[in-house]
Each structure stands twice: as C-alpha cells, then as structure tokens.
Design a protein around this motif. Structure first.
Motif, short mmCIF file in Angstrom:
data_model
loop_
_atom_site.label_atom_id
_atom_site.label_comp_id
_atom_site.label_asym_id
_atom_site.label_seq_id
_atom_site.Cartn_x
_atom_site.Cartn_y
_atom_site.Cartn_z
N ALA A 97 6.78 12.54 -0.19
CA ALA A 97 6.63 11.12 0.13
C ALA A 97 6.15 10.32 -1.08
O ALA A 97 6.67 9.23 -1.36
N VAL A 98 5.17 10.85 -1.79
CA VAL A 98 4.64 10.09 -2.92
C VAL A 98 5.64 10.06 -4.08
O VAL A 98 5.69 9.09 -4.84
N ALA A 99 6.50 11.09 -4.19
CA ALA A 99 7.56 11.06 -5.20
C ALA A 99 8.57 9.97 -4.87
O ALA A 99 9.05 9.25 -5.76
N VAL A 100 8.91 9.83 -3.59
CA VAL A 100 9.82 8.75 -3.17
C VAL A 100 9.18 7.40 -3.45
O VAL A 100 9.83 6.46 -3.92
N GLN A 101 7.88 7.28 -3.15
CA GLN A 101 7.19 6.02 -3.40
C GLN A 101 7.18 5.69 -4.89
O GLN A 101 7.38 4.53 -5.28
N ARG A 102 7.00 6.68 -5.72
CA ARG A 102 6.86 6.45 -7.15
C ARG A 102 8.21 6.19 -7.83
O ARG A 102 8.30 5.39 -8.76
N GLU A 107 14.96 0.49 -0.42
CA GLU A 107 15.51 0.74 0.91
C GLU A 107 15.01 2.05 1.50
O GLU A 107 14.57 2.11 2.65
N VAL A 108 15.06 3.11 0.71
CA VAL A 108 14.62 4.42 1.22
C VAL A 108 13.12 4.44 1.43
O VAL A 108 12.61 5.08 2.36
N ARG A 217 21.75 5.65 -1.78
CA ARG A 217 20.39 5.12 -1.56
C ARG A 217 19.40 6.24 -1.27
O ARG A 217 18.18 6.04 -1.39
N ASP A 218 19.89 7.42 -0.85
CA ASP A 218 19.03 8.56 -0.54
C ASP A 218 18.93 9.54 -1.70
O ASP A 218 18.48 10.67 -1.53
N VAL A 219 19.37 9.11 -2.87
CA VAL A 219 19.29 9.95 -4.07
C VAL A 219 18.42 9.23 -5.11
O VAL A 219 18.69 8.09 -5.48
#
Length: 378
Positions: A97-102, A107-108, A217-219
């Motif tokens: 989750a924090v990698a996605v945030q960073r 959108e994701v 968008r999910d990559v």
C-alpha cells in the motif's frame, strides 16, 4: 544518533500490544499436526481488530485515513506481531500500500489505499522470483499492448497469502530493461494460482501469468519503485525475525530458570548461561542493524553506502541470528522443545520460514562486498 522512538511510534507499539495481547501462540495451527495447509485463510478476526486500531494504515497519509508514520513504526508493530505468531499479511499489505502511495498514479491510489487501510482490501507482493533464488523482477516479463494495457507472462513462486489477497503486486521487467509493478487481481483472465505450503504450514501461491492483460492505471512504472518496496519488505522481515527471536529467548529463560538438575536451576550452569548470553548478543545486533536500515528507508538520509547496504547488514544478522536463537532454544529445552503440546515447535517452524525468506547470509555479504567495491570508503 538518537535511538529514542517518537511518541507516535511508541503509541503504535502500545496499540499493537493491546491487539496482539489477545493472541495465544498455543492456538496458532501447528504444521506438525496437519498434513496439508493449517488453514484456508489468515486470521480475519485479528485483521479486523488491527483495522479498528488503525494499525493497517500506519504509513498511509491522512487523506487515506492513515497516520502518516514511517518504516520504523511499521517495524515496531511487526516486531510485536511476530512474538505471538500473528497469522496476518500485515507486512505485505502495508508495504504494498505504501509503495502504491509513494509511486502510483492518482486513480489507483484513490481506489485502493483507503480501503486497504480499513482492512477491506488485502494486498500482497510476489518477491521470490521463479525459484526463490533468482531476482523477482526477472521472473515475469511485461510488454505494452497499446496505450492502455500491459501484458504479463511468467511465474512467481512462494507468494505469501496469494490465495486470500485481493491484489498481488508483481515486479516485472520490460524490453527497456526497467522494472514495473503490476497490481494483479487474484481472479483474472490469464492468472493461475497453484498451492504451495510453507514450513509454517501456511498456504503460499505459485502465481503463473499467461498473457495476463493489466490496465495501465494498475501498473506502477516509476523509477526505483521496486527497489524501494523490496528493501522495505526485507527490513520488515528482519523486524519479524527480531520479535520472534526475542520471544523465543524469553521462553528459554523462563524454562531454564524453572528446570532443575542436581538441585539447581539449569540457568545457573555456566554452559547454559554462556549460550543464552551469546543469543542475547545476536538479538541486540539484529535490533541495532534493523533500526539503522529502517531509519535509512524512512528518512532517505545519505551515508557512505546506499540504504541497500544497511538492509544487507540487517539481513545478514537476522537470517543467521534467528536460526541460532531457535537452535539454542531447542537445545536448552531438550526434548520438551519438540513437544507439540508446547509452542516452541511452532516458533521453530516460523523461524525457518523467515530464514528462507531472508536468504543466506553469504549472499548478502556478497551484495555488501559489491557495494563496498562500488563505493570505496574514504
């Protein structure tokens, strides 16, 4: 260096102790008593309590319902979780989750992060490659298919909680020799999961990707995203090893203080005391190197070597240290340590899983040597 934890970090520890205080290691399913997987799912009730205590969103920003804390706080909570063998994907979901945030797109982030912090979505990471020995980012290929899609092919082995997580973060390499992170749904065309069993008895997944199409968008294709996530996962695993080792040494101290031979507690015998002291030194070295690595990841502070050097040192101590602590515990417990009515055998199985996850110390020493060669200390 100031080793004092902040008030927020200490509050996270207290919250973790309150949640994990209700978990009994004796109740953790034993791989010695089960032919297959010990359970079909992780401990959902405990997961819900972690969500209520806001421990699933520690590192998320306030806009996603998080506390905005750092890797040190996460490692403090992971340390407590390992003491009770908590059967939850806390490390994997938090790190993903924090990698996605960073590094992820708006959108994701809007779709995943708040729900992950509330425990509604579970994330995991495929970090073991095809065999467990090769780099994870080389096990899967990713190629663009028009402007809006990526196509993934390859195999990742021993993916933790793969059968229960909603998305798996899969590192994959491109024709341009770059690594991207794809958020792959558990149920998706071209995604095949096969069951594998850990030494802990938990279900792992062999994730096969056969021309799996993932929306752009999910990559996550930001530079350095996989390297940062990999180092956070490794540091978190070191925190788990430390917590487990501390609890095992505590169990050993309790047992040898009560077990008597020749009318004296065996803890008073010099040979026993020396072995316990050696393991205490292992744990203190594991702790010091862990906080150094977590601090480098959290602050981005510079140093003589990149942060990966501190992570390598932490992994060297954790992989060997957790093995030595558990082996000594088994030795000092005698046959009692292998008794399935006593929880030590569970800790032994979990320690072996952590040791295998971290990899051999010799490999990390080689990594450290390469870094020293590339960054001469002057």
């Amino acid at each position: 260096m100031d080793f004092t934890f902040t008030e927020e970090q200490q509050a996270a520890v207290e919250a973790a102790k309150a949640v994990f205080g209700g978990v009994a290691p004796d109740g953790v399913p034993s791989p010695a008593l089960t032919a297959g997987a010990v359970a079909e799912d992780f401990d959902r009730a405990l997961w819900a309590r972690l969500a209520v205590a806001d421990l699933l969103s520690l590192m998320l920003d306030a806009e996603y319902g998080g506390a905005g804390l750092d890797a040190v706080a996460l490692c403090l909570v992971l340390r407590e979780s390992a003491k009770v063998l908590a059967r939850v994907p806390l490390l994997e979901s938090s790190a993903a989750a924090v990698a996605v945030q960073r590094f992820g797109g708006a959108e994701v982030k809007a779709e995943l992060l708040a729900r992950t912090g509330r425990g509604e979505l579970v994330l995991t990471v495929a970090a073991n490659g095809r065999t467990g020995h090769d780099p994870a980012e080389l096990a899967v290929t990713a190629r663009r298919d028009g402007d809006g899609w990526w196509v993934l092919d390859g195999v990742q082995t021993a993916v933790p909680w793969a059968h229960n997580a909603d998305f798996t973060v899969v590192p994959a390499h491109t024709d341009a020799d770059r690594t991207v992170l794809a958020l792959v749904p558990r149920v998706h065309e071209g995604v095949v999961l096969a069951e594998q069993i850990s030494t802990t008895g938990e279900r792992l997944g062999q994730l096969s990707l056969e021309s799996a199409r993932i929306a752009a968008r999910d990559v996550v294709d930001a530079e350095g995203a996989w390297e940062w996530l990999r180092e956070l996962l490794a540091t978190g695993t070191c925190a788990l090893a430390l917590g487990l080792g501390e609890r095992v040494l505590g169990m050993t101290s309790e047992y040898t203080s009560k077990r008597e031979q020749f009318g004296f507690p065996v803890a008073t015998f010099q040979a026993v005391a020396v072995q316990a002291a050696d393991r205490y030194i292992d744990l203190r070295a594991m702790e010091a190197t862990l906080w150094q690595a977590a601090w480098r990841i959290s602050t981005g502070a510079g140093g003589a070597l990149p942060a990966s050097g501190d992570v390598a040192v932490a992994k060297i101590w954790a992989s060997e240290g957790v093995r030595r602590v558990v082996q000594t515990a088994q030795h000092l417990h005698g046959g009692f340590g292998a008794d399935t009515d006593y929880p030590l055998h569970r800790y032994h199985a979990w320690a072996k899983h952590l040791e295998l996850s971290l990899g051999p110390a010799a490999a990390h020493e080689e990594t450290l040597g390469d870094l020293l060669a590339a960054h001469p200390l002057g």
